[in-house]
Design a protein around this motif. Structure first.
Motif, PDB file in Angstrom:
ATOM      1  N   HIS A  75       0.855  -1.181   0.000  1.00  0.00           N
ATOM      2  CA  HIS A  75       0.000   0.000   0.000  1.00  0.00           C
ATOM      3  C   HIS A  75       0.897   1.238   0.000  1.00  0.00           C
ATOM      4  O   HIS A  75       1.782   1.383   0.852  1.00  0.00           O
ATOM      5  N   GLU A  76       0.656   2.162  -0.980  1.00  0.00           N
ATOM      6  CA  GLU A  76       1.415   3.411  -1.045  1.00  0.00           C
ATOM      7  C   GLU A  76       0.623   4.517  -0.372  1.00  0.00           C
ATOM      8  O   GLU A  76      -0.601   4.430  -0.233  1.00  0.00           O
ATOM      9  N   GLN A  77       1.308   5.602   0.048  1.00  0.00           N
ATOM     10  CA  GLN A  77       0.664   6.622   0.864  1.00  0.00           C
ATOM     11  C   GLN A  77      -0.471   7.339   0.146  1.00  0.00           C
ATOM     12  O   GLN A  77      -1.384   7.867   0.784  1.00  0.00           O
ATOM     13  N   ASP A  78      -0.436   7.380  -1.190  1.00  0.00           N
ATOM     14  CA  ASP A  78      -1.508   8.087  -1.894  1.00  0.00           C
ATOM     15  C   ASP A  78      -2.725   7.200  -2.119  1.00  0.00           C
ATOM     16  O   ASP A  78      -3.651   7.596  -2.826  1.00  0.00           O
ATOM     17  N   GLY A  79      -2.711   5.982  -1.558  1.00  0.00           N
ATOM     18  CA  GLY A  79      -3.874   5.101  -1.659  1.00  0.00           C
ATOM     19  C   GLY A  79      -3.749   4.002  -2.689  1.00  0.00           C
ATOM     20  O   GLY A  79      -4.632   3.150  -2.777  1.00  0.00           O
ATOM     21  N   GLN A  80      -2.696   3.992  -3.495  1.00  0.00           N
ATOM     22  CA  GLN A  80      -2.529   2.933  -4.482  1.00  0.00           C
ATOM     23  C   GLN A  80      -2.111   1.632  -3.792  1.00  0.00           C
ATOM     24  O   GLN A  80      -1.327   1.646  -2.850  1.00  0.00           O
TER      25      GLN A  80
END
Length: 554
Positions: free
Chosen positions: A111-116
């Protein structure tokens, strides 16, 4: 003032969010795994490739989560700082535990911080494996036409379900063998027991040893080397012939023995001994035991100490015992030995009468016993009498029980001259998975002219075998605690005992090798009084009549 601070705070937050979003927007990333299949108890890697496509520095935050049963070894949270146009590759290590099911593909998500969110599957390799062993493989001894039964334990120690085909054959071939069941499906990590029956034909005319081979073959492991072969031994005897009633009876036989010797080191004192022994079966289940012995002393008979206890006379010692022994009853007269409840006494031996009755079809279920005797081997000639009832049930948690009484008159010791006592004891098999047995005993008694006292004993035993059970476990251990009042007239008189033991049997084939350790701690509270009592009588007691206990205390 507060309005200006609020506007500044909102402006800074907006700027930080925009900058953070801009950094995340400039970061491109992907994940992959180089492994196609991963075996249990090994490690897999997930590659995280990150690229900064802008001309300014950027940062990103990633969270890694692995589906069960996979376990992350690397940190699950990662912060990455990137220079302009910089690329980085990070490896996240995943451990595949032994219990991971083969043929499955658990998920690893990033999970990446921008929601991806991106994920990848890690395929778990199938590693089928099993163990087959004999549970009770001792040699069976059967008659022709009878069945011998054995047990096999199969354990699926791999990570994939297995289907087993069981087959068996016996040599020589004049027997029938069968596996029950013949096909077994077993999930990973599970265990099952199967039976092997061997039935030799009814026309085996001579002693014949049979060897049975049982094969356990998993269908999913097609290689012939994956089969397990287990071997069983059965020794077959020809059919039993009708009993010869004459041979059932042990011949009643008698013997006479005479001896002449010297009773003292100085010589001149002769001893003449004669004995008569008669033993054998009077009936099919009733045995006779008779022993009569006389010892005639010479002039210095006072220097000769004889162990014969029954019916002492002035010029000779006379030993006499007559017993009739039957599975359902016993009767003895002369020198007899009675076993009492544990807290009352270890055993009582003397001149008297003993009778035991076992009225039930199974003799072990109930025994009623009475005895009365005069003990002539101790410091004083004491009269002893008592009764008991006991049983060893064949089923249930209760394994044995006993209730008994013991009384003595003209006794000598800390318990006084005349005393009566009663006790009970029980043993239980605890209803748990591990083999634990517990026992408890309680007793109470009172001496003439003294206050009453009580005693108790409790014990817990691990792997203690009862009569008739197979001693299959090499480890045994137990603890016991016993306590008796100072005024209790019995074996636990004024004592506090703490006991523990443990043993481990390394081998019992050819040579018996065992390591054993025990702990005994006893506290006595009646010895001073006992010593004072001895001091009053030692001046009038001949030395050869003193017991080992009285010599020790003196």
């Amino acid at each position: 003032m507060w309005l200006r601070a609020l506007l500044v705070s909102v402006l800074l937050s907006t700027l930080f969010s925009a900058s953070h979003a801009s950094d995340a927007a400039d970061v491109e990333w992907s994940i992959s795994t180089p492994a196609t299949e991963v075996a249990p108890k090994t490690f897999a890697s997930v590659a995280l490739r990150i690229r900064n496509s802008s001309d300014r520095a950027a940062s990103a935050h990633f969270d890694v989560s692995a589906s069960k049963p996979l376990q992350s070894v690397s940190p699950v949270s990662v912060d990455v700082q990137l220079q302009p146009r910089e690329e980085k590759t990070l490896l996240h290590t995943i451990y595949v535990p032994p219990g991971a099911a083969g043929g499955t593909a658990p998920l690893v998500a990033v999970h990446e911080q921008d929601g991806q969110t991106r994920d990848v599957h890690i395929a778990v390799k199938s590693a089928p494996a099993f163990k087959a062993r004999i549970v009770d493989g001792d040699t069976r001894f059967v008659r022709s036409g009878e069945k011998a039964s054995y047990k096999i334990r199969i354990e699926n120690v791999g990570n994939a379900p297995l289907t087993f085909a069981l087959s068996s054959s016996t040599s020589p071939e004049n027997s029938h063998t069968r596996c029950t069941p013949e096909r077994v499906a077993l999930e990973a990590g599970k265990t099952i027991e199967t039976s092997i029956e061997v039935q030799p034909s009814a026309n085996v005319a001579a002693y014949t040893p049979f060897v049975t081979i049982a094969e356990v073959a998993p269908a999913e492991m097609g290689d012939a080397s994956a089969k397990e072969s287990l071997y069983f031994h059965t020794e077959v005897f020809p059919p039993q012939t009708p009993p010869d009633r004459v041979a059932l009876y042990e011949v009643l036989h008698a013997s006479i023995q005479t001896a002449i010797g010297s009773a003292s080191d100085s010589g001149g004192s002769g001893v003449f001994n004669e004995s008569l022994t008669v033993e054998g079966l009077l009936a099919e289940n009733t045995r006779l035991q008779f022993l009569q012995s006389f010892t005639h002393f010479g002039d210095k008979d006072g220097e000769f100490s004889s162990a014969l206890s029954s019916l002492p006379e002035t010029s000779r010692r006379n030993f006499f015992h007559l017993g009739l022994l039957n599975p359902h009853w016993e009767a003895e007269v002369g020198e007899v030995t009675a076993t009492t409840a544990r807290l009352l006494s270890s055993r009582e031996t003397g001149d008297g009468v003993r009778a035991a009755l076992r009225p039930l079809k199974r003799p072990e279920d109930l025994q009623v016993e009475i005895f009365t005797e005069r003990n002539t081997l101790t410091l004083t000639d004491k009269d002893v009498f008592g009764a008991s009832a006991s049983g060893n049930p064949a089923t249930g948690q209760l394994e044995f029980w006993r209730f008994g009484t013991l009384s003595k008159r003209r006794d000598f010791g800390p318990q006084g001259e005349d005393w009566d006592s009663a006790a009970f004891e029980t043993g239980w098999k605890l209803p748990v998975q591990i083999p634990l047995r517990a026992e408890f005993s309680g007793a109470a008694g009172q001496s003439e002219g003294r206050s009453a006292g009580a005693a108790w004993l409790a014990g817990l035993h691990y792997n203690r075998t009862a009569a008739g059970e197979t001693d299959a476990s090499p480890l045994k251990a137990g603890i016991e605690y016993a306590n008796g009042d100072r005024d209790f007239p019995g074996a636990e008189n004024g004592r506090e005992d703490r006991r523990a033991y443990a043993s481990y049997r390394f081998s019992s084939r050819t040579n018996f090798v065992e390591a054993y350790g025990n702990y005994n701690d006893s506290t006595y509270s009646v010895v001073p009084e006992f010593e004072q009592t001895l001091a009053d009588v030692l001046d009038v007691t001949p030395d050869f009549l003193r017991t080992s206990q009285s010599r020790l205390l003196n």
